[in-house]
Design a protein around this motif. Structure first.
Motif, short mmCIF file in Angstrom:
data_model
loop_
_atom_site.label_atom_id
_atom_site.label_comp_id
_atom_site.label_asym_id
_atom_site.label_seq_id
_atom_site.Cartn_x
_atom_site.Cartn_y
_atom_site.Cartn_z
N ALA A 129 0.83 -1.21 0.00
CA ALA A 129 0.00 0.00 0.00
C ALA A 129 0.86 1.26 0.00
O ALA A 129 0.57 2.23 -0.71
N THR A 130 1.94 1.25 0.77
CA THR A 130 2.83 2.40 0.81
C THR A 130 3.52 2.60 -0.53
O THR A 130 3.66 3.73 -1.01
N THR A 131 3.94 1.52 -1.15
CA THR A 131 4.60 1.61 -2.46
C THR A 131 3.65 2.18 -3.50
O THR A 131 4.01 3.06 -4.27
N GLN A 132 2.41 1.68 -3.52
CA GLN A 132 1.44 2.17 -4.49
C GLN A 132 1.13 3.65 -4.28
O GLN A 132 1.04 4.42 -5.24
N GLU A 133 1.02 4.07 -3.05
CA GLU A 133 0.74 5.49 -2.76
C GLU A 133 1.94 6.36 -3.12
O GLU A 133 1.78 7.45 -3.65
N THR A 134 3.15 5.88 -2.86
CA THR A 134 4.35 6.63 -3.20
C THR A 134 4.48 6.81 -4.70
O THR A 134 4.90 7.86 -5.18
N ILE A 135 4.11 5.79 -5.45
CA ILE A 135 4.16 5.89 -6.91
C ILE A 135 3.20 6.97 -7.39
O ILE A 135 3.55 7.79 -8.23
N LYS A 136 2.01 7.00 -6.83
CA LYS A 136 1.04 8.02 -7.23
C LYS A 136 1.52 9.42 -6.87
O LYS A 136 1.37 10.36 -7.66
N ILE A 137 2.10 9.58 -5.69
CA ILE A 137 2.58 10.89 -5.27
C ILE A 137 3.78 11.32 -6.12
O ILE A 137 3.87 12.47 -6.55
N SER A 138 4.72 10.42 -6.36
CA SER A 138 5.88 10.73 -7.20
C SER A 138 5.45 11.09 -8.61
O SER A 138 5.98 12.03 -9.22
N LEU A 139 4.48 10.37 -9.12
CA LEU A 139 3.97 10.64 -10.46
C LEU A 139 3.31 12.01 -10.50
O LEU A 139 3.46 12.76 -11.47
N TYR A 140 2.61 12.37 -9.45
CA TYR A 140 1.97 13.69 -9.40
C TYR A 140 3.02 14.81 -9.43
O TYR A 140 2.83 15.83 -10.09
#
Length: 132
Positions: free
Chosen positions: A28-39
């Motif tokens: 869950a942390t990895t998926q959220e970090t990917i979304k934030i980094s992508l943003y």
């Protein structure tokens, strides 16, 4: 025989119950970090009106540094032609899905064999702020 069978089943249950919450939290942390980094990369792309190799490289380096991903496993596609203000800029990132259970630790997935791992794709859209 019943004692051995009970021990084996108990060890399996013990492994599952100890590692499962940690693996779910990591995924869950990895998926959220990917979304934030992508943003963060999307904000830069919105200013110039498109994605380019420099932004792709910046995003890949974030994932490699923060999560240890193999850069060959990261596939990024986005709007590469400049668009005017108010138009959509899309981006799609595909990576191997983070490990969700202990049994996946024994599955030797590889980027060389795309059928050996489950892809996780994130698609996001942002409005362009570029004024030609």
């Amino acid at each position: 025989m019943a004692h051995v069978l009970g021990t084996v089943l108990t060890l399996g249950l013990l492994l599952f119950s100890v590692f499962q919450p940690v693996l779910y939290h990591n995924a869950a942390t990895t998926q959220e970090t990917i979304k934030i980094s992508l943003y963060e990369v999307q904000k830069e792309a919105a200013l110039i009106g498109h994605f380019n190799e420099e932004l792709y490289g910046e995003f890949k380096s974030m994932l490699v540094q923060n999560h240890g991903y193999n850069p060959a496993c990261i596939q990024i596609e986005g709007t590469e032609q400049p668009v005017s203000r108010g138009e959509d800029i899309t981006v799609s990132v595909t990576i191997p899905k983070p490990m969700m259970n202990i049994w996946e630790a024994f599955d030797f997935a590889s980027c060389d064999r795309p059928d050996s791992y489950i892809p996780y794709t994130v698609q996001q859209v942002i409005k362009s702020e570029y004024i030609p």
